[in-house]
Write an enzyme that holds these catalytic residues in place. Sequence first.
Site, short mmCIF file in Angstrom:
data_model
loop_
_atom_site.label_atom_id
_atom_site.label_comp_id
_atom_site.label_asym_id
_atom_site.label_seq_id
_atom_site.Cartn_x
_atom_site.Cartn_y
_atom_site.Cartn_z
N SER A 74 0.81 -1.22 0.00
CA SER A 74 0.00 0.00 0.00
C SER A 74 0.84 1.27 0.00
CB SER A 74 -0.95 0.00 1.20
OG SER A 74 -0.24 -0.20 2.40
N ASP A 105 -3.94 5.18 11.62
CA ASP A 105 -3.02 4.86 10.53
C ASP A 105 -1.74 5.66 10.73
OD1 ASP A 105 -1.58 4.45 8.23
OD2 ASP A 105 -3.18 5.04 6.84
N HIS A 159 0.81 5.00 6.42
CA HIS A 159 0.72 5.77 5.18
C HIS A 159 0.84 7.26 5.49
CE1 HIS A 159 -1.66 2.01 4.75
NE2 HIS A 159 -0.89 1.90 3.68
#
Length: 426
Positions: free
Chosen positions: A150, A399, A402
């Site tokens: 990702s 998160d 990212h």
Amino acid sequence: MGAYDEPPLRHHHGGVQPIRDIFTSLIYVALCLALLYLLCLTPRGSPENAVSAMLRHVTIASSGEGRGGGGGGGCDYSEGRWVAAAGHARRYNGTACDVKGSEDCARNGRPDTGYLDWRWRPASCELPAFDAAAFLAAARGRHVAFVGDSMARNQAESLVCLLAAAAFPYRLVYRDREPGTRKFWRWAFPTHGVTVSVYWAPFLVMAAGRPENFSVQHNLVYLDTLAERWSADADTMDVAVISTGHWFWNPTVYYHHNGGEVLGVHNLPELNHTEIGFFSPYREAIRMSLERLLGSAAAGRRGRTVVVTTFSPAHFEKEWDDPATCARTRPYEDGEKEVGGIEGELRSIAIEEAAAAARSRVEVLDVTRLATMRPDGHPGVYMHRDPFARGVPERLQSDCLHFCLPGQVDTFNEILLQLLIKKKQQ
């Protein structure tokens, strides 16, 4: 004697200076002729002005910028520091260019925006801001593919947004049939014949179990077989950027696909197989991928550029579901944070495999240090829309891996552009 001083020429009675004057004059003549050529042949209304293009390439050639992400006699983008630069990363609206919702931090209500006011300053040079016209010119008629986990997708979406923000029209030409997934997407920029793709392959090699179904508690990875989707399309890729690492940390069973032999496991003691960790499988996956990208006839025919992105660390300072697990709002100061041992080893493996692959045919996009220093750039709880609208929950998924878009991952593409310009000049 200084590093750039020259010894006197012993066999030319005219001395050094006249020779330098002649050489300088020849350079000016060549530059004037090249500029005249560009002015005459560049179509009117071209997004990339001929004069600005010429000046940019002269600047790059004279300053030594764009000679690789990890040194090698040119600019070393891997070492440096983050410096305050108001508005530097405020270059696009993530909602407008359809970034993944969990990385659209502004839309999700993140109140602080200071994470957008920093730029990476390498220790040995300046890193130019992203130039969309220059990128499309360097990639004209080419397929730019991001392959991996990702973080590869995070960088691909950043690139699409940076290009779109410069008013270059684009369209999404392919997306997953499954709603909500972003495993295989492709965008087209018709003015330059450029396509940008993302290929979900978290191990680069074939994998089942958790990568296909998050309810499964471990991964099944086949180290002798590349992931089918990207490897089938590899011969269409003109610029291939591979990025992987985070999934290797998870509990995994490693197999040989042919015969189903178990090679070993990582973090699964209950299965009574040999513990082999993940450094060796990580190395093997990168090595096989580079062999595929460099070994085909199409690689030489198309002048393929292969780029290995080094490991970008996460910043989970507390439990993954603690609302304050990555709540910092500024980069680390110099000396406050060093690259961790595991992260450093993964970085070294990527660099070693790139160096061994094909005598400088592989570029290294070395982002480990610059990413390590940015705990403030992640969505955190703002991976959710308005996470504190009903008060502060005791537990909430965050998160810390990212980067927000726009954000620090845009710097990855600033460096990628310099790598492409360097390859164009070779």
